[in-house]
Scaffold this motif. Structure first.
Motif, PDB file in Angstrom:
ATOM      1  N   GLY A 161      57.863   1.392 -25.719  1.00  0.00           N
ATOM      2  CA  GLY A 161      56.840   2.358 -25.341  1.00  0.00           C
ATOM      3  C   GLY A 161      56.385   2.195 -23.898  1.00  0.00           C
ATOM      4  O   GLY A 161      55.227   2.399 -23.571  1.00  0.00           O
ATOM      5  N   VAL A 162      57.333   1.800 -23.043  1.00  0.00           N
ATOM      6  CA  VAL A 162      57.072   1.569 -21.619  1.00  0.00           C
ATOM      7  C   VAL A 162      57.983   2.506 -20.838  1.00  0.00           C
ATOM      8  O   VAL A 162      59.106   2.783 -21.257  1.00  0.00           O
ATOM      9  CB  VAL A 162      57.365   0.089 -21.258  1.00  0.00           C
ATOM     10  CG1 VAL A 162      57.263  -0.152 -19.774  1.00  0.00           C
ATOM     11  CG2 VAL A 162      56.440  -0.842 -22.023  1.00  0.00           C
ATOM     12  N   SER A 163      57.508   3.000 -19.714  1.00  0.00           N
ATOM     13  CA  SER A 163      58.325   3.932 -18.936  1.00  0.00           C
ATOM     14  C   SER A 163      59.547   3.224 -18.331  1.00  0.00           C
ATOM     15  O   SER A 163      59.506   2.027 -18.046  1.00  0.00           O
ATOM     16  CB  SER A 163      57.497   4.573 -17.814  1.00  0.00           C
ATOM     17  OG  SER A 163      57.262   3.647 -16.780  1.00  0.00           O
ATOM     18  N   THR A 164      60.598   3.984 -18.138  1.00  0.00           N
ATOM     19  CA  THR A 164      61.791   3.425 -17.494  1.00  0.00           C
ATOM     20  C   THR A 164      61.466   2.983 -16.073  1.00  0.00           C
ATOM     21  O   THR A 164      62.006   1.980 -15.604  1.00  0.00           O
ATOM     22  CB  THR A 164      62.962   4.440 -17.479  1.00  0.00           C
ATOM     23  OG1 THR A 164      62.538   5.628 -16.828  1.00  0.00           O
ATOM     24  CG2 THR A 164      63.444   4.754 -18.883  1.00  0.00           C
ATOM     25  N   ASP A 165      60.585   3.711 -15.398  1.00  0.00           N
ATOM     26  CA  ASP A 165      60.179   3.314 -14.038  1.00  0.00           C
ATOM     27  C   ASP A 165      59.532   1.934 -14.036  1.00  0.00           C
ATOM     28  O   ASP A 165      59.808   1.118 -13.150  1.00  0.00           O
ATOM     29  CB  ASP A 165      59.220   4.336 -13.431  1.00  0.00           C
ATOM     30  CG  ASP A 165      59.898   5.645 -13.063  1.00  0.00           C
ATOM     31  OD1 ASP A 165      61.144   5.653 -12.941  1.00  0.00           O
ATOM     32  OD2 ASP A 165      59.191   6.650 -12.911  1.00  0.00           O
ATOM     33  N   ASP A 166      58.654   1.675 -15.017  1.00  0.00           N
ATOM     34  CA  ASP A 166      58.011   0.351 -15.100  1.00  0.00           C
ATOM     35  C   ASP A 166      59.050  -0.748 -15.316  1.00  0.00           C
ATOM     36  O   ASP A 166      58.972  -1.813 -14.710  1.00  0.00           O
ATOM     37  CB  ASP A 166      56.979   0.305 -16.219  1.00  0.00           C
ATOM     38  CG  ASP A 166      55.631   0.862 -15.801  1.00  0.00           C
ATOM     39  OD1 ASP A 166      55.451   1.189 -14.612  1.00  0.00           O
ATOM     40  OD2 ASP A 166      54.743   0.960 -16.678  1.00  0.00           O
ATOM     41  N   ASP A 195      55.423  -5.208  -8.802  1.00  0.00           N
ATOM     42  CA  ASP A 195      54.262  -5.261  -9.683  1.00  0.00           C
ATOM     43  C   ASP A 195      54.277  -4.119 -10.700  1.00  0.00           C
ATOM     44  O   ASP A 195      54.594  -2.979 -10.370  1.00  0.00           O
ATOM     45  CB  ASP A 195      52.968  -5.177  -8.876  1.00  0.00           C
ATOM     46  CG  ASP A 195      52.686  -6.447  -8.103  1.00  0.00           C
ATOM     47  OD1 ASP A 195      53.179  -7.516  -8.516  1.00  0.00           O
ATOM     48  OD2 ASP A 195      51.967  -6.372  -7.092  1.00  0.00           O
ATOM     49  N   VAL A 196      53.947  -4.474 -11.940  1.00  0.00           N
ATOM     50  CA  VAL A 196      53.701  -3.498 -13.005  1.00  0.00           C
ATOM     51  C   VAL A 196      52.463  -3.965 -13.761  1.00  0.00           C
ATOM     52  O   VAL A 196      52.072  -5.131 -13.669  1.00  0.00           O
ATOM     53  CB  VAL A 196      54.901  -3.341 -13.974  1.00  0.00           C
ATOM     54  CG1 VAL A 196      56.114  -2.786 -13.269  1.00  0.00           C
ATOM     55  CG2 VAL A 196      55.234  -4.634 -14.656  1.00  0.00           C
ATOM     56  N   ALA A 197      51.878  -3.080 -14.518  1.00  0.00           N
ATOM     57  CA  ALA A 197      50.676  -3.406 -15.279  1.00  0.00           C
ATOM     58  C   ALA A 197      50.966  -4.510 -16.302  1.00  0.00           C
ATOM     59  O   ALA A 197      52.057  -4.566 -16.883  1.00  0.00           O
ATOM     60  CB  ALA A 197      50.162  -2.162 -15.994  1.00  0.00           C
ATOM     61  N   GLU A 198      49.971  -5.366 -16.508  1.00  0.00           N
ATOM     62  CA  GLU A 198      50.134  -6.440 -17.487  1.00  0.00           C
ATOM     63  C   GLU A 198      50.406  -5.883 -18.876  1.00  0.00           C
ATOM     64  O   GLU A 198      51.180  -6.461 -19.638  1.00  0.00           O
ATOM     65  CB  GLU A 198      48.895  -7.335 -17.505  1.00  0.00           C
ATOM     66  CG  GLU A 198      48.790  -8.242 -16.318  1.00  0.00           C
ATOM     67  CD  GLU A 198      47.618  -9.208 -16.402  1.00  0.00           C
ATOM     68  OE1 GLU A 198      46.869  -9.181 -17.409  1.00  0.00           O
ATOM     69  OE2 GLU A 198      47.461  -9.996 -15.460  1.00  0.00           O
ATOM     70  N   ALA A 199      49.812  -4.742 -19.204  1.00  0.00           N
ATOM     71  CA  ALA A 199      50.031  -4.139 -20.525  1.00  0.00           C
ATOM     72  C   ALA A 199      51.509  -3.785 -20.716  1.00  0.00           C
ATOM     73  O   ALA A 199      52.056  -3.968 -21.810  1.00  0.00           O
ATOM     74  CB  ALA A 199      49.161  -2.897 -20.687  1.00  0.00           C
ATOM     75  N   SER A 200      52.154  -3.311 -19.667  1.00  0.00           N
ATOM     76  CA  SER A 200      53.587  -2.995 -19.755  1.00  0.00           C
ATOM     77  C   SER A 200      54.408  -4.254 -19.935  1.00  0.00           C
ATOM     78  O   SER A 200      55.328  -4.297 -20.761  1.00  0.00           O
ATOM     79  CB  SER A 200      54.053  -2.261 -18.492  1.00  0.00           C
ATOM     80  OG  SER A 200      53.423  -1.010 -18.392  1.00  0.00           O
ATOM     81  N   ARG A 201      54.086  -5.300 -19.177  1.00  0.00           N
ATOM     82  CA  ARG A 201      54.809  -6.569 -19.308  1.00  0.00           C
ATOM     83  C   ARG A 201      54.635  -7.154 -20.716  1.00  0.00           C
ATOM     84  O   ARG A 201      55.593  -7.657 -21.302  1.00  0.00           O
ATOM     85  CB  ARG A 201      54.326  -7.562 -18.261  1.00  0.00           C
ATOM     86  CG  ARG A 201      54.735  -7.164 -16.853  1.00  0.00           C
ATOM     87  CD  ARG A 201      54.179  -8.073 -15.798  1.00  0.00           C
ATOM     88  NE  ARG A 201      54.520  -9.467 -16.044  1.00  0.00           N
ATOM     89  CZ  ARG A 201      53.809 -10.488 -15.589  1.00  0.00           C
ATOM     90  NH1 ARG A 201      52.716 -10.282 -14.877  1.00  0.00           N
ATOM     91  NH2 ARG A 201      54.185 -11.725 -15.834  1.00  0.00           N
ATOM     92  N   LEU A 202      53.417  -7.082 -21.251  1.00  0.00           N
ATOM     93  CA  LEU A 202      53.186  -7.594 -22.604  1.00  0.00           C
ATOM     94  C   LEU A 202      53.962  -6.789 -23.639  1.00  0.00           C
ATOM     95  O   LEU A 202      54.523  -7.356 -24.576  1.00  0.00           O
ATOM     96  CB  LEU A 202      51.697  -7.583 -22.942  1.00  0.00           C
ATOM     97  CG  LEU A 202      50.878  -8.698 -22.331  1.00  0.00           C
ATOM     98  CD1 LEU A 202      49.388  -8.462 -22.571  1.00  0.00           C
ATOM     99  CD2 LEU A 202      51.293 -10.048 -22.898  1.00  0.00           C
ATOM    100  N   ALA A 203      53.993  -5.472 -23.471  1.00  0.00           N
ATOM    101  CA  ALA A 203      54.742  -4.630 -24.416  1.00  0.00           C
ATOM    102  C   ALA A 203      56.220  -5.012 -24.417  1.00  0.00           C
ATOM    103  O   ALA A 203      56.851  -5.093 -25.478  1.00  0.00           O
ATOM    104  CB  ALA A 203      54.564  -3.157 -24.062  1.00  0.00           C
ATOM    105  N   LEU A 204      56.776  -5.262 -23.237  1.00  0.00           N
ATOM    106  CA  LEU A 204      58.178  -5.674 -23.150  1.00  0.00           C
ATOM    107  C   LEU A 204      58.374  -7.032 -23.826  1.00  0.00           C
ATOM    108  O   LEU A 204      59.300  -7.214 -24.627  1.00  0.00           O
ATOM    109  CB  LEU A 204      58.622  -5.749 -21.685  1.00  0.00           C
ATOM    110  CG  LEU A 204      58.640  -4.429 -20.922  1.00  0.00           C
ATOM    111  CD1 LEU A 204      58.871  -4.676 -19.438  1.00  0.00           C
ATOM    112  CD2 LEU A 204      59.680  -3.489 -21.496  1.00  0.00           C
ATOM    113  N   THR A 205      57.505  -7.964 -23.491  1.00  0.00           N
ATOM    114  CA  THR A 205      57.608  -9.307 -24.063  1.00  0.00           C
ATOM    115  C   THR A 205      57.548  -9.260 -25.581  1.00  0.00           C
ATOM    116  O   THR A 205      58.395  -9.831 -26.270  1.00  0.00           O
ATOM    117  CB  THR A 205      56.461 -10.208 -23.548  1.00  0.00           C
ATOM    118  OG1 THR A 205      56.486 -10.226 -22.137  1.00  0.00           O
ATOM    119  CG2 THR A 205      56.586 -11.618 -24.078  1.00  0.00           C
TER     120      THR A 205
END
Length: 105
Positions: free
Chosen positions: A42-47, A56-66
């Motif tokens: 649920g994270v953008s391809t750009d992120d 840099d990307v938002a911490e929420a995006s990094r957490l979602a990936l993790t």
């Protein structure tokens, strides 16, 4: 209050341990394209592309990936390639066929 403090600590650990290199390696291990990971997490391809390019990307995006990779059984430690965790269903070998099976009982 303790629960939110514990969640914050766990999030910080996850953010520290998961690197842009891990992201690319984990995608390769799972055979996922950037687009597939974007759908799964649920994270953008750009992120994802920015993160893997060490921008840099938002911490929420990094957490979602993790968390999406961890849900697939992958674990991350700084300086090491991603690995499969031993607590994932189907990862543990059938112990009955081992010569030291009696020790496992």
């Amino acid at each position: 209050m303790a629960t939110s403090a514990m969640n914050l600590i766990l999030e910080r650990i996850a953010l520290f341990q998961f690197t842009p290199t891990h992201c690319a390696q984990a995608r390769a291990m799972l055979g996922w394209s950037v687009e597939a990971l974007a759908r799964e997490a649920g994270v953008s391809t750009d992120d994802i592309q920015r993160f893997e390019a060490q921008q840099d990307v938002a911490e929420a995006s990094r957490l979602a990936l993790t968390y999406r990779f961890e849900a697939q059984g992958l674990v991350f430690f700084p300086g090491f390639a991603p690995a499969r965790g031993g607590n994932v269903k189907g990862v543990t070998q059938d112990l009955g066929g081992r010569s030291d099976f009696a020790m496992a009982e």
